[in-house]
Design a protein around this motif. Sequence first.
Motif, mmCIF file in Angstrom:
data_model
loop_
_atom_site.group_PDB
_atom_site.id
_atom_site.type_symbol
_atom_site.label_atom_id
_atom_site.label_comp_id
_atom_site.label_asym_id
_atom_site.label_seq_id
_atom_site.Cartn_x
_atom_site.Cartn_y
_atom_site.Cartn_z
ATOM 1 N N TYR A 51 34.220 23.405 -54.234
ATOM 2 C CA TYR A 51 34.414 23.433 -55.681
ATOM 3 C C TYR A 51 33.889 24.742 -56.254
ATOM 4 C CZ TYR A 51 35.727 18.501 -55.825
ATOM 5 O OH TYR A 51 36.387 17.312 -55.651
ATOM 6 N N PRO A 53 32.084 26.452 -59.112
ATOM 7 C CA PRO A 53 31.237 26.071 -60.248
ATOM 8 C C PRO A 53 31.586 26.792 -61.544
ATOM 9 C CG PRO A 53 30.030 27.471 -58.713
ATOM 10 C CD PRO A 53 31.325 27.123 -58.050
ATOM 11 N N SER A 79 25.289 21.000 -53.155
ATOM 12 C CA SER A 79 26.530 21.196 -53.881
ATOM 13 C C SER A 79 26.404 22.254 -54.977
ATOM 14 C CB SER A 79 26.974 19.865 -54.507
ATOM 15 O OG SER A 79 28.092 20.064 -55.345
ATOM 16 N N PRO A 80 27.435 23.095 -55.138
ATOM 17 C CA PRO A 80 27.409 24.074 -56.227
ATOM 18 C C PRO A 80 27.646 23.449 -57.597
ATOM 19 C CG PRO A 80 29.496 24.192 -55.053
ATOM 20 C CD PRO A 80 28.637 23.227 -54.294
ATOM 21 N N VAL A 81 28.092 22.188 -57.624
ATOM 22 C CA VAL A 81 28.293 21.472 -58.885
ATOM 23 C C VAL A 81 27.560 20.132 -58.821
ATOM 24 C CG1 VAL A 81 30.499 22.554 -59.392
ATOM 25 C CG2 VAL A 81 30.462 20.462 -58.066
#
Length: 204
Positions: A51, A53, A79-81
């Motif tokens: 994903y 961000p 996680s980047p989000v």
Amino acid sequence: MSFYEEHILPHLIGAACGAKPITKQREKVVPAAEGRVLEIGMGAGPNLRFYDPSKVTHLWGLEPSLGMRRKARKAVEASPVAVEFIDLPGEEIPLEDNSVDTVVLTYTLCTIPGAVEAVKGMRRVLKPGGKLLFSEHGAAPDESVARWQRRIEPIWKPIGGGCHLTRNIPDLIRQGGFEIEQMDMMYLPNTPRPMGFNYWGSAV
């Protein structure tokens, strides 16, 4: 859920769904997600690293299996989000109509019992102009392979958590009320053909 479904199956699915050919397919579709995103069947979180961000403002991860949510912890932490889990089946999306910009569906439609009902739910929560991004395995076009899919499926389903080998993914997406705007298909390399025919693309 049974001991197998909660403690053994998540590891088997994690290994299979983390295979290199499948990971490359995820990388083709997930970065296109934007805005408020709903991922159906997040599993152990193999999509999370893909994903963007800078494009995703919110991410819901629908995953009914406690075992898979446990297995996802490391991926969620890295996680980047940020992830907001929804612990309900794919047929039960507890979001408002027209509240999501992108739905992400990867290697999940094969296992949802009420597949068309689930796709209709995805359509309900998508905003006008929103997109369904998908990468799924399913029915092969070659009769020799399709014949093996039909033979193997009754044995494969209980081992693979209800995974169907013979589902016609484009038909299910269309029956759910979507129009496919772009789609590619191929047998994944280094994957048994009955399990490896892949469809990926986007629908509106």
